[in-house]
Scaffold this motif. Structure first.
Motif, mmCIF file in Angstrom:
data_model
loop_
_atom_site.group_PDB
_atom_site.id
_atom_site.type_symbol
_atom_site.label_atom_id
_atom_site.label_comp_id
_atom_site.label_asym_id
_atom_site.label_seq_id
_atom_site.Cartn_x
_atom_site.Cartn_y
_atom_site.Cartn_z
ATOM 1 N N PRO A 1 -3.511 -4.880 -9.423
ATOM 2 C CA PRO A 1 -4.472 -5.482 -8.490
ATOM 3 C C PRO A 1 -5.871 -4.881 -8.588
ATOM 4 N N THR A 2 -6.858 -5.750 -8.440
ATOM 5 C CA THR A 2 -8.255 -5.327 -8.331
ATOM 6 C C THR A 2 -8.527 -4.983 -6.864
ATOM 7 N N VAL A 3 -9.101 -3.824 -6.626
ATOM 8 C CA VAL A 3 -9.389 -3.398 -5.252
ATOM 9 C C VAL A 3 -10.887 -3.498 -4.995
ATOM 10 N N ILE A 4 -11.246 -4.232 -3.943
ATOM 11 C CA ILE A 4 -12.639 -4.403 -3.560
ATOM 12 C C ILE A 4 -12.846 -3.796 -2.179
ATOM 13 N N LEU A 5 -13.596 -2.725 -2.124
ATOM 14 C CA LEU A 5 -13.925 -2.059 -0.859
ATOM 15 C C LEU A 5 -15.198 -2.696 -0.307
ATOM 16 N N VAL A 6 -15.179 -3.037 0.988
ATOM 17 C CA VAL A 6 -16.328 -3.703 1.600
ATOM 18 C C VAL A 6 -16.803 -2.886 2.799
ATOM 19 N N SER A 7 -18.090 -2.587 2.816
ATOM 20 C CA SER A 7 -18.644 -1.769 3.900
ATOM 21 C C SER A 7 -19.968 -2.351 4.374
ATOM 22 N N GLY A 8 -20.493 -1.786 5.467
ATOM 23 C CA GLY A 8 -21.765 -2.245 6.013
ATOM 24 C C GLY A 8 -21.949 -1.748 7.433
ATOM 25 N N LEU B 1 -5.489 -8.851 2.245
ATOM 26 C CA LEU B 1 -6.536 -8.234 3.051
ATOM 27 C C LEU B 1 -5.985 -6.979 3.711
ATOM 28 N N ALA B 2 -6.763 -5.915 3.705
ATOM 29 C CA ALA B 2 -6.405 -4.684 4.411
ATOM 30 C C ALA B 2 -7.377 -4.512 5.567
ATOM 31 N N ALA B 3 -6.855 -4.639 6.795
ATOM 32 C CA ALA B 3 -7.705 -4.632 7.990
ATOM 33 C C ALA B 3 -8.027 -3.205 8.407
ATOM 34 N N GLY B 4 -8.995 -2.621 7.724
ATOM 35 C CA GLY B 4 -9.320 -1.214 7.920
ATOM 36 C C GLY B 4 -10.250 -0.919 9.071
ATOM 37 N N ASP B 5 -10.727 -1.939 9.776
ATOM 38 C CA ASP B 5 -11.575 -1.702 10.950
ATOM 39 C C ASP B 5 -10.659 -1.500 12.150
ATOM 40 N N CYS C 1 -3.132 -1.492 -0.501
ATOM 41 C CA CYS C 1 -3.010 -1.361 -1.958
ATOM 42 C C CYS C 1 -1.540 -1.306 -2.371
ATOM 43 N N ASP C 2 -0.737 -0.564 -1.599
ATOM 44 C CA ASP C 2 0.684 -0.433 -1.908
ATOM 45 C C ASP C 2 1.378 -1.787 -1.811
ATOM 46 N N HIS C 3 1.060 -2.531 -0.763
ATOM 47 C CA HIS C 3 1.670 -3.857 -0.586
ATOM 48 C C HIS C 3 1.269 -4.797 -1.725
ATOM 49 N N VAL D 1 -5.710 -9.293 -6.043
ATOM 50 C CA VAL D 1 -6.887 -8.663 -5.443
ATOM 51 C C VAL D 1 -6.557 -8.134 -4.055
ATOM 52 N N VAL D 2 -7.073 -6.940 -3.742
ATOM 53 C CA VAL D 2 -7.015 -6.382 -2.399
ATOM 54 C C VAL D 2 -8.446 -6.270 -1.889
#
Length: 314
Positions: free
Chosen positions: A111-118, A144-148, A186-188, A196-197
């Protein structure tokens, strides 16, 4: 054509400001003198294009046309070419317009991992949904990883988007360590063979050192689960912030290793010139622009289209 039309519409406020301020400067048959060049420079500055980029544009005009009789078409062509050169930079923005994923650095395997910030309120969660929609429509299996985890509303919003788009989401209880959510996402993705994650993160000010360090931790944890990840680190900027976007880009780039920018809310500002300022000062390419509020209103950034839409005759 429809996409170019949306871009023109999104840039209307910036374009109107620029045209109102400077269009009458370049009249056929008049001499292009320093007074006109200085006024044009001020006009560029008002669009938040930045001092450095504005000076480069004006200097090119000075060298080619200074003290000569004005040919408006030639002048505007020179301006367009200079702006395109700035935005293209090292050539890394020469993406395939037929492939909306061409700006993304995709992993060769796994998987391609895309980190999104702002920062808070820039439209980050909505931009993630738009990108997830883009990816899904291109045939990619997305997680989608709901990191917020600080805002339950953000997790709920992202969950609703995932249901609408048709992609999976990994979420945990409010207050959970965001890095653990990123790791779980990422693990899932590895377990189900996702392509893609997309890792969401809480909005934060670039001056909040502890939260910026948290971004660094998220990057480290992601890399522990998937070597080489994150493959992309996208910073979402609100186009209406103008020059403050440069400060954000600088600080987030240090913490999150930004590889590209998603410029949101381009349709709501007369400061669209900040795209040029960021590219000139930071060297970070704008990869996508938000041109509206709908799920499909995310557009591949094209320097050529951007400049043409900005300077095209009404």
């Amino acid at each position: 054509m429809a996409l170019f039309s949306k871009l023109k519409s999104a840039l209307k406020k910036t374009k109107d400001l620029l045209r109102t301020d400077v269009r009458d400067l370049f009249k056929s048959g008049e001499i292009l003198d320093e007074a006109k060049l200085e006024e044009f420079h001020r006009g560029l500055i008002t669009t938040d294009m930045g001092v450095e980029a504005s000076e480069e544009v004006v200097e090119s005009l000075r060298e080619e046309f200074g003290g000569r009789t004005v040919d408006p078409d030639a002048v505007w062509e020179n301006v367009k070419n200079t702006l395109k050169e700035i935005l293209k930079g090292d050539g890394s923005t020469n993406w395939d317009p037929e492939n909306p994923l061409s700006p993304l650095n995709m992993a060769t395997e796994g998987p391609t991992v895309i980190l999104v910030s702002g920062v808070n309120g820039v439209g980050k969660t909505t931009s993630i949904a738009k990108l997830a929609n883009y990816l899904t429509k291109s045939g990619k299996k997305v997680v989608l990883a709901a990191g917020d985890t600080f805002r339950a509303a953000a997790v709920d919003q992202l969950t609703k988007w995932s249901q609408r788009i048709g992609c999976e989401i990994v979420r945990k209880d409010p207050g959970t360590d965001p890095a653990s959510v990123a790791f779980a996402g990422c693990d899932h993705a590895v377990q189900i063979g996702a392509d893609v994650v997309l890792v969401d993160t809480a909005g934060r000010l670039q001056t909040q050192q502890n939260l910026m360090q948290e971004l660094e931790k998220i990057r480290r944890v992601i890399n522990k689960r998937i070597e080489g990840a994150p493959h992309e680190s996208l910073l979402v900027l609100d186009a209406t912030t103008g020059q403050n976007g440069i400060s954000q880009a600088s600080k987030f780039s240090d913490a999150a290793g930004c590889t590209g920018i998603v410029l949101a809310k381009l349709d709501g500002t007369a400061k669209g010139g900040v795209v040029v300022a960021i590219r000139k000062k930071m060297g970070i390419p704008v990869k996508y622009v938000g041109v509206g509020e709908q799920l499909d209103d995310l557009q591949l950034f094209s320097p050529d289209d951007f400049v043409e839409a900005l300077l095209e005759e009404s």
